[in-house]
Enzyme design. Sequence first.
Site, short mmCIF file in Angstrom:
data_model
loop_
_atom_site.label_atom_id
_atom_site.label_comp_id
_atom_site.label_asym_id
_atom_site.label_seq_id
_atom_site.Cartn_x
_atom_site.Cartn_y
_atom_site.Cartn_z
N GLU A 199 0.86 -1.32 -0.05
CA GLU A 199 0.10 -0.16 -0.09
C GLU A 199 0.83 1.27 -0.03
O GLU A 199 0.69 2.31 0.80
CB GLU A 199 -0.84 0.01 1.18
CG GLU A 199 -1.87 -1.12 1.11
CD GLU A 199 -2.99 -1.07 2.12
OE1 GLU A 199 -3.07 0.05 3.19
OE2 GLU A 199 -3.91 -1.73 2.11
N GLU A 319 -5.20 -8.25 -0.30
CA GLU A 319 -5.80 -8.22 0.99
C GLU A 319 -7.28 -7.73 0.91
O GLU A 319 -7.66 -6.98 -0.16
CB GLU A 319 -5.33 -6.87 1.88
CG GLU A 319 -4.12 -6.99 2.61
CD GLU A 319 -3.49 -5.93 3.32
OE1 GLU A 319 -4.54 -5.22 3.84
OE2 GLU A 319 -2.34 -5.57 3.49
#
Length: 522
Positions: A199, A319
């Site tokens: 991320e 995720e």
Amino acid sequence: MRTHRSSLGLVAAVLTALAPAGLVAQTGPARIKIDPDRRIGGVHPRMFGNFTEHLGRCIYGGIFEEKSPLADADGFRKDVMEAARGLGVTLLRWPGGNFASGYYWKDGIGPRDQRPARRDHAWGALETNRFGTDEFLRYCEKLGVEPYLCINAGLGTVEDARNWVEYANEAGNTYWAQQRRKNGRDKPWGVKVWGLGNEIDGPWQLGHKNAEDYAKFALEAAKAMRREDGTIKLIASGSSNFGPGADWVGWNRTVLERLKSEIDYISLHTYIGNRDNNFEKFLAVSRDLDDRIEVVKGQIQAVRVGNPKARPIAIAFDEWNVWYRSFNGTTEYEIASSGLEEKYNFEDTLAMGMFLNAFFRHADVVKMANLAQLVNVIAPIFTNKEGMYLQTIYFPLAEYAKQKGLLSLDVRVDSPQYKPDEGRPLGYLDVSATYDPKSRQLYLNVLNRSEKSDITARVENVAGAPAGPVSVWEMNNPDLKATHTFGKDTVVRPATRSVTVKAGGNGFDYTFPRHSLTILKW
Ligand code: AHR
């Protein structure tokens, strides 16, 4: 999805007249048409990946609890391992998550009592480093799952990343291979799957970068890591930030353009939640999932077109989950104070089917997915010092995992529609199907996201109607908010039965109950 018009309209009219009080009658015909020759792609075993992060009680008190009577000689919780096996986990991502962006892997090797304790600046906890690379890789080996290591692309360096590959995979007599041997492991661990950070597009991330700066770092890391081991698979950090003003399409475009010759996957992350307590809107997120996957698939094609030797690139949804109740606070430290110990309910189980249906429908490009996370932290398994229980979401995950390796089919679906929000209409039935050409066994996965209506669909298979009984796996519950806890984890469980369908022509009628997830197998 368009509405199919046929004589089935008559069936709908009859159902309307017969609808019991409290049920809203089906407002149109439904049809599911299967053709075993219309193949999207194989459901890759890595689709049933999972994720363990140094966060809350996922590692410490979750998979690893030294001195616990429930742990084995390595400190691994045996009850959690057994539950993870039942879940059909194939691949495990570690050490994060946000944690990865501040993690120095060298802190986590060597004699445990001599490892440094450090403040984890992703979530604010004290990290003892008692669980590190060798513990994680041993855990994967014991569990029989493939390891996936995510490098520190936040505060870390290219050299750290390269050395980590050497420590894990080098067979020769090099410095880091010797360190591994000193730490008790002679044979290389042979880690194939490596993430180029987590991320990095998110401003919350330690070492957050803009797309250009990330791509420069990741390119050099990939080059150095591949020179150490040319067989590894690399995952670029794709978009995770869908907040207002975030240019997620632009991020992916830059990352794909710059890294296209080095990466095997681009990662996407998605968490969803029923924030405004609107069941049908909550389960309409598949439309966004389908859209996002299609957009990124197009972006991958755009960087490969015209180059016959272009490297294949897939999507890794590394995720995904429902996560909103334990999401309070404006800083990561505040969010972490809940331990992210989400308590799942029945409607969340339906969301699992919705996610997996979307991944199956895109099996040509989604080749990896990792539920976040395995235990305690937004997880299907929940422990305390005395034992554990299975959260409601455990059951669909375990059942869908049985379809790994099968061929995902492009199913035609027409079903009554609704308008979950301001957007375009959506069919109530959310469907995927898989097929095993050897045994000619078919799985039909159907989510009925109508809160009020049972929906009867005509299920047709161009290869013919079922010759014998159809086996049914169904999750349903009158209480959408039903949850589990210690000693009470049988409330939301699947029902199974075998039904003899009345076949006519090449199909049969089947009624999918309101708010249910059904898997038919024949
Ligand atoms: O899974 C919890 C967190 O969610 C991860 O650390 C991060 O990558 C994401 O924002």
